[in-house]
Design a protein around this motif. Structure first.
Motif, PDB file in Angstrom:
ATOM      1  N   LEU A   1      51.196  41.873  55.533  1.00 43.65           N
ATOM      2  CA  LEU A   1      50.007  41.914  56.396  1.00 43.65           C
ATOM      3  C   LEU A   1      49.554  40.507  56.770  1.00 43.65           C
ATOM      4  CD1 LEU A   1      48.137  44.822  54.595  1.00 43.65           C
ATOM      5  CD2 LEU A   1      48.835  44.814  56.997  1.00 43.65           C
ATOM      6  N   ALA A   2      49.718  39.568  55.837  1.00 40.60           N
ATOM      7  CA  ALA A   2      49.322  38.172  56.118  1.00 40.60           C
ATOM      8  C   ALA A   2      50.193  37.619  57.246  1.00 40.60           C
ATOM      9  CB  ALA A   2      49.449  37.324  54.864  1.00 40.60           C
ATOM     10  N   ALA A   3      51.475  37.996  57.222  1.00 40.06           N
ATOM     11  CA  ALA A   3      52.372  37.523  58.286  1.00 40.06           C
ATOM     12  C   ALA A   3      51.961  38.095  59.642  1.00 40.06           C
ATOM     13  CB  ALA A   3      53.815  37.910  57.954  1.00 40.06           C
ATOM     14  N   LYS A   4      51.228  39.231  59.612  1.00 40.58           N
ATOM     15  CA  LYS A   4      50.767  39.846  60.877  1.00 40.58           C
ATOM     16  C   LYS A   4      49.368  39.346  61.262  1.00 40.58           C
ATOM     17  CE  LYS A   4      54.007  43.163  61.208  1.00 40.58           C
ATOM     18  NZ  LYS A   4      55.091  42.670  62.008  1.00 40.58           N
ATOM     19  N   GLY A   5      48.793  38.446  60.456  1.00 40.44           N
ATOM     20  CA  GLY A   5      47.512  37.861  60.852  1.00 40.44           C
ATOM     21  C   GLY A   5      46.333  38.124  59.939  1.00 40.44           C
ATOM     22  N   ILE A   6      46.552  38.924  58.879  1.00 38.86           N
ATOM     23  CA  ILE A   6      45.448  39.152  57.921  1.00 38.86           C
ATOM     24  C   ILE A   6      45.232  37.880  57.093  1.00 38.86           C
ATOM     25  CG2 ILE A   6      45.052  40.314  55.681  1.00 38.86           C
ATOM     26  CD1 ILE A   6      44.059  42.014  57.955  1.00 38.86           C
ATOM     27  N   ASP A   7      43.972  37.588  56.839  1.00 37.15           N
ATOM     28  CA  ASP A   7      43.625  36.423  56.021  1.00 37.15           C
ATOM     29  C   ASP A   7      43.669  36.875  54.556  1.00 37.15           C
ATOM     30  OD1 ASP A   7      42.529  34.238  54.891  1.00 37.15           O
ATOM     31  OD2 ASP A   7      40.563  34.398  55.870  1.00 37.15           O
ATOM     32  N   LEU A   8      44.660  36.395  53.829  1.00 36.82           N
ATOM     33  CA  LEU A   8      44.910  36.894  52.465  1.00 36.82           C
ATOM     34  C   LEU A   8      44.478  35.870  51.424  1.00 36.82           C
ATOM     35  CD1 LEU A   8      46.260  38.910  50.462  1.00 36.82           C
ATOM     36  CD2 LEU A   8      48.428  37.716  50.895  1.00 36.82           C
ATOM     37  N   THR A   9      43.712  36.346  50.430  1.00 33.32           N
ATOM     38  CA  THR A   9      43.347  35.493  49.291  1.00 33.32           C
ATOM     39  C   THR A   9      43.906  36.138  48.024  1.00 33.32           C
ATOM     40  OG1 THR A   9      41.297  34.898  50.402  1.00 33.32           O
ATOM     41  CG2 THR A   9      41.407  34.460  48.027  1.00 33.32           C
ATOM     42  N   ILE A  10      44.732  35.392  47.303  1.00 29.48           N
ATOM     43  CA  ILE A  10      45.256  35.894  46.025  1.00 29.48           C
ATOM     44  C   ILE A  10      44.576  35.091  44.914  1.00 29.48           C
ATOM     45  CG2 ILE A  10      47.321  36.271  44.617  1.00 29.48           C
ATOM     46  CD1 ILE A  10      48.951  36.351  47.202  1.00 29.48           C
ATOM     47  N   LEU A  11      43.707  35.759  44.167  1.00 33.08           N
ATOM     48  CA  LEU A  11      42.937  35.043  43.153  1.00 33.08           C
ATOM     49  C   LEU A  11      43.769  34.810  41.893  1.00 33.08           C
ATOM     50  CD1 LEU A  11      39.493  36.894  43.408  1.00 33.08           C
ATOM     51  CD2 LEU A  11      40.176  34.725  44.458  1.00 33.08           C
ATOM     52  N   PRO A  12      43.594  33.659  41.259  1.00 36.39           N
ATOM     53  CA  PRO A  12      44.278  33.423  39.989  1.00 36.39           C
ATOM     54  C   PRO A  12      43.608  34.224  38.874  1.00 36.39           C
ATOM     55  CG  PRO A  12      42.796  31.609  40.475  1.00 36.39           C
ATOM     56  CD  PRO A  12      42.723  32.550  41.660  1.00 36.39           C
ATOM     57  N   MET A  13      44.309  34.381  37.761  1.00 34.06           N
ATOM     58  CA  MET A  13      43.740  35.119  36.627  1.00 34.06           C
ATOM     59  C   MET A  13      43.474  34.166  35.472  1.00 34.06           C
ATOM     60  SD  MET A  13      43.411  38.063  37.725  1.00 34.06           S
ATOM     61  CE  MET A  13      43.680  39.717  37.139  1.00 34.06           C
ATOM     62  N   LYS A  14      42.627  34.626  34.540  1.00 33.30           N
ATOM     63  CA  LYS A  14      42.384  33.829  33.337  1.00 33.30           C
ATOM     64  C   LYS A  14      43.614  33.957  32.418  1.00 33.30           C
ATOM     65  CE  LYS A  14      38.411  35.965  32.458  1.00 33.30           C
ATOM     66  NZ  LYS A  14      37.167  36.327  31.797  1.00 33.30           N
ATOM     67  N   GLY A  15      43.654  33.137  31.409  1.00 37.45           N
ATOM     68  CA  GLY A  15      44.813  33.116  30.498  1.00 37.45           C
ATOM     69  C   GLY A  15      45.041  34.431  29.770  1.00 37.45           C
ATOM     70  N   ASP A  16      43.998  35.279  29.691  1.00 42.54           N
ATOM     71  CA  ASP A  16      44.173  36.569  29.008  1.00 42.54           C
ATOM     72  C   ASP A  16      44.515  37.692  29.995  1.00 42.54           C
ATOM     73  OD1 ASP A  16      41.776  36.951  30.325  1.00 42.54           O
ATOM     74  OD2 ASP A  16      40.634  37.567  28.558  1.00 42.54           O
ATOM     75  N   GLY A  17      44.731  37.309  31.276  1.00 38.50           N
ATOM     76  CA  GLY A  17      45.139  38.316  32.262  1.00 38.50           C
ATOM     77  C   GLY A  17      43.982  39.052  32.903  1.00 38.50           C
ATOM     78  N   ARG A  18      42.737  38.596  32.623  1.00 35.26           N
ATOM     79  CA  ARG A  18      41.559  39.251  33.212  1.00 35.26           C
ATOM     80  C   ARG A  18      41.051  38.434  34.398  1.00 35.26           C
ATOM     81  NH1 ARG A  18      38.660  43.895  31.441  1.00 35.26           N
ATOM     82  NH2 ARG A  18      36.812  42.705  30.887  1.00 35.26           N
ATOM     83  N   LEU A  19      40.366  39.124  35.292  1.00 37.26           N
ATOM     84  CA  LEU A  19      39.811  38.452  36.464  1.00 37.26           C
ATOM     85  C   LEU A  19      38.454  37.854  36.125  1.00 37.26           C
ATOM     86  CD1 LEU A  19      39.773  37.867  39.547  1.00 37.26           C
ATOM     87  CD2 LEU A  19      38.769  40.133  39.854  1.00 37.26           C
TER      88      LEU A  19
END
Ligand code: PLP
Length: 372
Positions: free
Chosen positions: A108-126
């Motif tokens: 979808l990003a390649a089609k123009g959607i603005d994509l944000t991929i958030l990093p995770m904490k060291g324990d795998g939680r957001l």
């Protein structure tokens, strides 16, 4: 063989196989045709739909069957973008999502959607503060899974959904590893599930959709599933999915207690020297992802061929790429290479798991001796 790969897939329950049998052996009618046989098949599919919906226990929506959870995820994401009004052009997801979500978002990003991929904490939680800072009036959709397939870590999807709704956006959650194992988080507008992770057949998934939030169709044709997902449904697969959901619903406390006991006995049997990847507290206990300094996990798999376990997700194991989930937790390349995933569940016998863990610990020690 001792099967310890319950996140990849689960054995079909005998009750499921029995329920499917007449729909494979005898009853072949098209469920969308008006004959008496067709109507009988359609009625069986509606019973299955209700069984899946009851086990999901989400209010204000309904389920459409798909060919897999991967299809349900593609549909939820692409179909929501298709329906989007002007102004909302942003998707937020996280670095530990399944490839079905990440790759669709990238497409979808390649089609123009603005994509944000958030990093995770060291324990795998957001980090919810991080998400709060990102939520603005351009966000269309947030996609965050309930239980991670590689590390079993759970995300607070109900709290996240509230935040997302306050920002006027939609919430999608991949519940493939959560459904039938833990209570589903309330709140998302769209939820993807899969039958083969809950002792049902492969080749069928579903998308739960809040009324009014249905994505635009991904697959066009005969107009089945209220015109949202065309294609002739398989009564056998639907009935199998329904039977598996009913069983999971009935046995959920028993299965969870069993898995918790297995988790404890696996850790005891492995002994010292292993580190658990991801949060222990916020976790589904049927997933034990562990690493050990200096161990070559691929060699462990090769040395212990009659144990079925995995390096990460089934897909990551095949590719030879280091797991993106473990990398997102901050593990370095060597640490990801020293990690294995043991997945167990309803039909895992405690003595088998203990035996497997003893052998794993022994094989790891032998590697250490050889490498010393
Ligand atoms: N999402 C998660 C978290 C999974 O574990 C899987 C299966 O590995 C999928 C999606 C894809 O499910 P399916 O095999 O039904 O396409």
């Amino acid at each position: 063989m001792i099967y310890l790969d319950y996140q990849a897939t689960t054995p079909v329950a005998p009750e499921v196989a029995r329920a499917m049998d007449p729909w494979i052996e005898e009853k072949f009618a098209n469920p969308h045709s008006p004959s008496r046989w067709g109507r009988e098949a359609a009625a069986a599919i509606e019973v299955a739909r209700k069984q899946v919906e009851k086990a999901m226990d989400l209010k204000g929506g309904s389920v459409a069957f798909t060919g897999s959870a991967t299809e349900a995820i593609n549909w939820a994401l692409k179909g929501t973008v298709e329906n989007a009004g002007k102004g909302r052009n942003r998707i937020i997801t996280v670095a530990t999502e399944h490839a079905a979500v990440l790759d669709t978002c990238e497409w979808l990003a390649a089609k123009g959607i603005d994509l944000t991929i958030l990093p995770m904490k060291g324990d795998g939680r957001l980090d919810l503060d991080l998400l709060a800072r990102e939520l603005d009036d351009r966000v269309l959709l947030v996609a965050i899974m309930m239980v991670n397939n590689e590390i079993g870590v759970r995300q607070p999807v109900s709290a996240i959904s509230e935040m997302v709704h306050k920002a006027g956006a939609l919430m999608f959650s991949d519940a493939v590893q959560a459904f039938g194992r833990v209570e589903l988080c309330k709140g998302p507008d769209l939820v993807a599930i899969s039958a083969h992770k809950i002792h049902g057949p492969k080749g069928i998934g579903a998308l739960w959709m809040r009324k009014g939030k249905e994505p635009a169709p991904l697959i066009h044709g005969g107009g089945q599933e209220q015109g949202l997902r065309s294609g002739t449904l398989s009564p056998a697969l639907c009935v199998g999915f329904g039977a598996a959901a009913k069983l999971a619903d009935e046995r959920c406390t028993r299965d969870y207690d069993h898995v918790q006991r297995l988790w404890k006995s696996a850790l005891d049997a492995l002994g010292p020297g292993w580190i658990i990847n991801g949060s222990v507290e916020h976790r589904y206990p049927g997933n034990l992802n562990i690493r050990r300094e200096g161990v070559d996990a691929a060699r462990l798999i090769a040395d212990l061929r009659d144990l079925a376990f995995s390096l990460g997700s089934a897909c990551a194991s095949g590719s030879g790429r280091p797991s993106h989930v473990l990398r997102a937790l901050g593990l370095d390349y060597r640490e990801t290479r020293s990690s294995i995933r043991l997945g167990f569940g309803r039909y895992t016998k405690q003595h088998e798991l203990v035996d497997a863990c003893h052998r794993l610990a022994k094989a790891a020690l032998e590697q250490e001796k050889l490498d010393a």
